[in-house]
Structures are given as structure tokens and as C-alpha cells.
Design a protein around this motif. Structure first.
Motif, PDB file in Angstrom:
ATOM      1  N   PRO A 116     -16.562  74.241   5.953  1.00 57.43           N
ATOM      2  CA  PRO A 116     -17.590  73.467   6.647  1.00 57.43           C
ATOM      3  C   PRO A 116     -19.008  73.804   6.198  1.00 57.43           C
ATOM      4  CG  PRO A 116     -16.744  75.187   8.093  1.00 57.43           C
ATOM      5  CD  PRO A 116     -15.904  75.224   6.845  1.00 57.43           C
ATOM      6  N   SER A 117     -19.173  74.836   5.358  1.00 59.43           N
ATOM      7  CA  SER A 117     -20.494  75.192   4.821  1.00 59.43           C
ATOM      8  C   SER A 117     -20.283  76.251   3.745  1.00 59.43           C
ATOM      9  CB  SER A 117     -21.396  75.779   5.911  1.00 59.43           C
ATOM     10  OG  SER A 117     -20.918  77.072   6.264  1.00 59.43           O
ATOM     11  N   LEU A 118     -21.325  76.489   2.962  1.00 61.48           N
ATOM     12  CA  LEU A 118     -21.244  77.566   1.967  1.00 61.48           C
ATOM     13  C   LEU A 118     -21.219  78.931   2.657  1.00 61.48           C
ATOM     14  CD1 LEU A 118     -23.669  76.371  -0.859  1.00 61.48           C
ATOM     15  CD2 LEU A 118     -21.166  76.222  -0.778  1.00 61.48           C
ATOM     16  N   TYR A 119     -21.907  79.015   3.787  1.00 60.84           N
ATOM     17  CA  TYR A 119     -21.894  80.260   4.572  1.00 60.84           C
ATOM     18  C   TYR A 119     -20.457  80.620   4.967  1.00 60.84           C
ATOM     19  CZ  TYR A 119     -22.328  83.051   8.869  1.00 60.84           C
ATOM     20  OH  TYR A 119     -22.174  84.010   9.847  1.00 60.84           O
ATOM     21  N   ASP A 120     -19.732  79.626   5.502  1.00 55.03           N
ATOM     22  CA  ASP A 120     -18.359  79.892   5.938  1.00 55.03           C
ATOM     23  C   ASP A 120     -17.439  80.162   4.758  1.00 55.03           C
ATOM     24  OD1 ASP A 120     -18.290  79.505   8.957  1.00 55.03           O
ATOM     25  OD2 ASP A 120     -19.363  77.721   8.307  1.00 55.03           O
ATOM     26  N   PRO A 132     -24.388  75.921  13.300  1.00 53.13           N
ATOM     27  CA  PRO A 132     -24.791  76.938  12.315  1.00 53.13           C
ATOM     28  C   PRO A 132     -24.792  78.323  12.969  1.00 53.13           C
ATOM     29  CG  PRO A 132     -26.444  75.192  12.527  1.00 53.13           C
ATOM     30  CD  PRO A 132     -25.473  75.007  13.649  1.00 53.13           C
ATOM     31  N   PRO A 133     -24.698  79.380  12.168  1.00 51.56           N
ATOM     32  CA  PRO A 133     -24.753  80.728  12.745  1.00 51.56           C
ATOM     33  C   PRO A 133     -26.184  81.061  13.174  1.00 51.56           C
ATOM     34  CG  PRO A 133     -24.749  80.858  10.366  1.00 51.56           C
ATOM     35  CD  PRO A 133     -24.586  79.400  10.696  1.00 51.56           C
ATOM     36  N   LYS A 134     -26.304  82.050  14.036  1.00 52.13           N
ATOM     37  CA  LYS A 134     -27.644  82.448  14.488  1.00 52.13           C
ATOM     38  C   LYS A 134     -28.439  83.089  13.358  1.00 52.13           C
ATOM     39  CE  LYS A 134     -27.142  82.830  19.443  1.00 52.13           C
ATOM     40  NZ  LYS A 134     -25.681  82.960  19.630  1.00 52.13           N
ATOM     41  N   VAL A 135     -27.767  83.964  12.596  1.00 46.21           N
ATOM     42  CA  VAL A 135     -28.441  84.597  11.444  1.00 46.21           C
ATOM     43  C   VAL A 135     -27.549  84.519  10.217  1.00 46.21           C
ATOM     44  CG1 VAL A 135     -30.006  86.256  12.543  1.00 46.21           C
ATOM     45  CG2 VAL A 135     -27.584  86.816  12.309  1.00 46.21           C
ATOM     46  N   GLY A 136     -28.190  84.598   9.047  1.00 51.61           N
ATOM     47  CA  GLY A 136     -27.432  84.542   7.807  1.00 51.61           C
ATOM     48  C   GLY A 136     -26.812  85.891   7.471  1.00 51.61           C
TER      49      GLY A 136
END
Ligand SMILES: [Fe+2]
Ligand SMILES: [Fe+2]
Length: 481
Positions: A139-143, A462-466
Motif C-alpha cells: 500500500p506504500s513504499l513505507y510498508d 499514513p504512519p505518524k512518523v517515518g
């Protein structure tokens, strides 16, 4: 050599002085190509060439985690990392309580120890296999980056167990190490050893549930092995636990962000009743009752990993000083348990009843209770998210008799609240308690990949922080690199 620092000069980064342990180094180097073949065959599908912003250990103290950098996964430096040795450490429970902790395998316990190491080792590559297709629907590059971080660490956990097998168990240890690369999750002929590790992880909600519930079983097993009188196993597990904490984080925040997004979407659309499933789904988010069903499934599968409530194996492992209780050294008792009892839920005359069993044979049940308590805390944090977002809904862990394949309740059916029901009633109720095919198809329909930096799929907040305090639009994975 400073045990806190990692030697990167050998092919296999380590803090166990492999450079001077030629035989083990050779065995590990011999195993390495097979591992890489396995990783390339069974590791993340479609992203082996991508540059991923990963964390790696530069030393084993908590601060040694600070190193982040872009790396292609097959070039990740999988290493052998043990927590520092404490010279004064003792065997802290069982028949050998008070003896100096063992640096070599006690001959009489060799087979038992090997079995513990192999069972733990088998779960590590299994989850990589189960999750290998998920990169494509991230669902995102972060995930996506978090998934890959979990995957490379599970790979390292396999290394950790293979090191023990090759260093301490001679020829049969080497054979077991090869077998760990041969079994495959879900394979009809040579499956992984434990049930939950042969299930599918079909979508990202399953992945988050898996890292919350099933990795948490891993945490509990590692916690009890970290108590082991066999010191190298204890040190290995203590270091693995520092990595496992990140896996729990991925699961808890993952589900939390799904809940957050669903509640926000419901509020914006003016939907007050969370059970209006079709209306909620029309918003492109996962309805709360389906999240409860997913939780019912993953929790019950994970409970099975603790084995039978009453087990002589568990008693033997404990008596031998090989596998302790959760936070053994903090418990105020004799650490031998010869006369102690522990309450176990059993089926007596068709009723779920609490029965006192000898504490030694009830050790699986006790560890499972500690696990349930740990899970319940996380579920409460999820409920806080729902409450804060103003939705009228509560998630509840199902009863331990619900949907079990192993132990006391494997032959009966119970509702999530623990009411015993007939086969016919269960057949009618099943779809309301566990994800149905239609639920799975709906979730799958949401699994459209999002790979633009800083963007997230509609069904997750989205997450709270990266990661590593990176800003929102940071490119965690350079896919086409
Ligand atoms: Fe692991
Ligand atoms: Fe894990």
C-alpha cells in the motif's frame, strides 16, 4: 576481540570470532550458496534488484541498530550475532538450577536441544515464503520497506539457528541445516513443521495480523529459549528478540492504521453503525467486523503454536534447564516447580472447566497465557484508536476454545465467546466468525499497489512518523534501481 563489535572481514559478519573458528566458518560458507538460492527462489518476488532502505546491525547493543542504508536484498549482510556473554551466568531453573550455564551441549540433552533449535529455525524461512508475493500489492513504499525489513531479519534468524546447528551438533546439525532450506511453506510433500507456517498470507491485512499474532508467538518462544541454560542458545535468542520487536511494531501499527482509516472514512460519510458492512466497503476501506474476523483467525492459529496445554515434553525441557518460562528469573518461586500446580482450561464432561494440573506439565499453557495477556494489551491499544476516532465498536480476542486444531479443544466447536456448539450450528455460524471467501475477495480487491513516494492506499492511514525519522515523501524503496 570485542564481543560488542561485529567483524565484517569474513564473508559472514559475526561477533562470534568465526575468523578463528575455521571449521564452523567453512561449514557456514558451504551452506551460504544454498541459502542464497533459497532466498532468490523463495524471497520477495519481483524486488530482488530494488534498492531498499534497510537497517542492519553494526553491533549488538541497542544503539548498534542505528545503521540504515540502501541495499539490494540479496546483498544484505546476513550475519551471526549473539548477545554478549555473561561469564557469571547460571542455569536458572530445573534440575540443574545453580550450575554454571553450559557453553557446550550437555550430551544427555543433545537430541532435545537439537529439536528445539530445529523447530524454531523452521519457522524463520517459512514466513518469508508465506509473504513473498506481498511486495507487488504494497500500500506504500513505507510498508513495502517494512515488509522487506521483516523478511531479511527472518532470513537472519535462520542463520542464527543454522550457526547453532553447525557449531554444536556436528554432522546431524549440518543435515538439519540443509533440511531447513529444503522444506517449503504449504508444500504437500515437505511442508514446514508447524501449522500456522503453512497457511497462506493472502493480503496485507493478513500480513499485519501475522506479524502481530504469529510473530508474537515467536517472541514468546524466544523469550523462553533466552532463559536456556545452554548459553549460546540464550545469547542468540536475546539478540533475535531485539529484531522481533520491530516485527511486532509493524503488525500493531499496521492494523492500527487500517482501523484509523476505516473509522475516519465512516465518520466522513456519516456512517454510525459499523455493521453496515456494504456501506462501509463502498468507501474502499475494510469494515470493522471483518477486521474482527481476521483477528479471530490469526489469534486461534497462533494459539495452536503453543502445543498441547498439558505436555510432558514441556516438563522435560524445563527440568533439563533448556527452555524456561516467560521472564523466568523475575518470577518469585523455587524455579523447580516440583510441587506447584497451574490452572488449565480443559473439557470435562462436555464443559470448559478450570483444572489444576502439575505446573511442570502445564508450561505450554502458562506461556500461552502470558502470550494472551501480551496480545490483549495490543488489542486495547487498537480499541483506543477506534474510540478516539468516535466509532462505536470494540475488538475482542476470541475465547481460547474457539477454532482450535491442537490441544484440549481440537474436537469441539465453540463460539468466539466460548459457548460450545454443535457441528451443525458451527457450519451456520462459521462465516460470521471467520473470514469468508467473499471477505477475502473484498480485501483482495483493495490490494492495489501504491508506489509513489509519500502516497498511501486508500484503505490505510499514513504512519505518524517515518522510519529513521525520514520525512513523508522519502523513497524507502527504489524499485527500478
Ligand atoms: Fe524470526
Ligand atoms: Fe519475526
Amino acid at each position: 576481540m570485542n564481543l560488542m563489535n561485529v567483524d565484517y572481514s569474513t564473508k559472514i559478519p559475526n561477533n562470534v570470532n568465526l575468523a578463528e573458528d575455521r571449521q564452523v566458518l567453512k561449514a557456514l560458507e558451504g551452506w551460504h550458496p544454498g541459502y542464497l538460492d533459497w532466498w532468490n527462489d523463495m524471497g520477495p518476488e519481483g524486488f530482488q534488484e530494488s534498492l531498499v532502505y534497510l537497517r542492519t546491525a553494526v553491533s549488538v547493543d541497542p544503539k548498534g541498530w542505528a545503521k540504515f542504508d540502501y541495499v539490494r536484498m540479496p546483498e544484505y549482510r546476513w550475519g551471526v550475532l549473539l548477545a554478549p556473554q555473561d561469564e557469571a551466568r547460571l542455569v536458572n531453573f530445573g534440575e540443574h538450577k545453580g550450575e554454571k550455564a553450559w557453553q557446550e551441549v550437555p550430551g544427555e540433552y543433545r537430541a532435545m536441544l537439537r529439536r528445539l533449535v530445529v523447530i524454531q529455525g523452521d519457522t524463520e524461512p517459512a514466513s518469508v515464503e508465506q509473504q513473498r508475493h506481498l511486495g507487488r500489492t504494497a500500500p506504500s513504499l513505507y510498508d513495502m520497506r517494512n515488509l522487506f525489513q521483516v523478511n531479511v531479519e527472518e532470513g537472519r534468524h535462520l542463520w542464527a539457528m543454522v550457526y547453532l546447528l553447525q557449531k554444536y551438533f556436528g554432522r546431524d546439525g549440518r543435515e538439519e541445516a540443509d533440511e531447513l532450506l529444503r522444506r517449503r511453506s504449504g508444500d504437500a510433500d515437505s511442508p514446514r513443521m508447524l501449522g500456522a507456517f503453512n497457511e497462506k498470507t493472502p493480503d496485507w491485512l493478513s500480513f499485519f495480523m501475522f506479524t502481530f499474532f504469529t510473530d508474537r508467538d515467536g517472541k514468546m518462544q524466544l523469550e523462553s529459549l533466552a532463559q536456556s541454560g545452554f548459553d549460546p542458545l540464550s545469547r542468540t535468542c536475546r539478540f533475535m528478540l531485539t529484531e522481533e520487536a520491530h516485527h511486532m511494531f509493524v503488525g500493531e501499527t499496521g492494523v492500527g492504521r487500517v482501523l484509523q482509516r476505516t473509522c475516519e472514512a465512516m465518520k466522513a460519510a456519516g456512517i454510525e453503525d459499523p455493521n453496515q458492512i456494504e456501506r462501509v466497503r463502498a468507501l474502499g476501506v475494510v469494515d470493522l467486523p471483518t477486521i474482527q474476523k481476521k483477528m479471530n483467525l490469526h489469534y486461534s492459529l497462533s494459539l495452536d503454536l503453543f502445543g498441547s496445554e498439558v505436555s510432558t515434553n514441556a516438563a522435560n525441557f524445563y527440568n533439563a534447564g533448556l527452555k524456561g518460562r516467560f521472564q523466568e528469573t523475575k518470577i518469585d518461586d523455587d524455579h523447580r516447580l516440583t510441587n506447584a500446580v497451574y490452572p488449565v482450561l480443559k473439557l470435562v464432561d462436555g464443559r470448559i472447566t478450570r483444572v489444576d494440573e502439575p505446573a511442570l506439565t502445564a508450561l505450554n499453557m502458562r506461556l500461552r497465557d502470558d502470550y494472551t495477556e501480551d496480545c490483549a494489551k495490543g488489542v486495547e491499544r487498537w480499541n483506543k484508536i477506534i474510540e478516539k476516532a468516535g466509532a462505536n465498536f470494540r475488538l475482542e480476542l476470541p475465547h481460547t476454545a474457539f477454532h482450535r486444531q491442537i490441544g484440549e479443544f481440537r474436537d469441539i466447536h465453540a463460539t468466539p465467546t466460548g459457548v460450545l456448539i454443535s457441528d451443525a450450528e458451527w457450519a451456520k455460524k462459521r462465516g460470521a466468525c471467520l473470514p469468508s471467501e467473499a471477505d477475502g475477495a473484498f480485501i483482495e480487491s483493495l490490494m492495489q499497489p501504491v508506489s509513489e513516494p509519500g502516497k498511501f492506499a486508500n484503505w490505510i492511514a499514513p504512519p505518524k512518523v517515518g522510519i529513521d525519522n525520514k520525512p513523508g515523501e522519502f523513497e524507502y524503496v527504489k524499485i527500478a534501481a
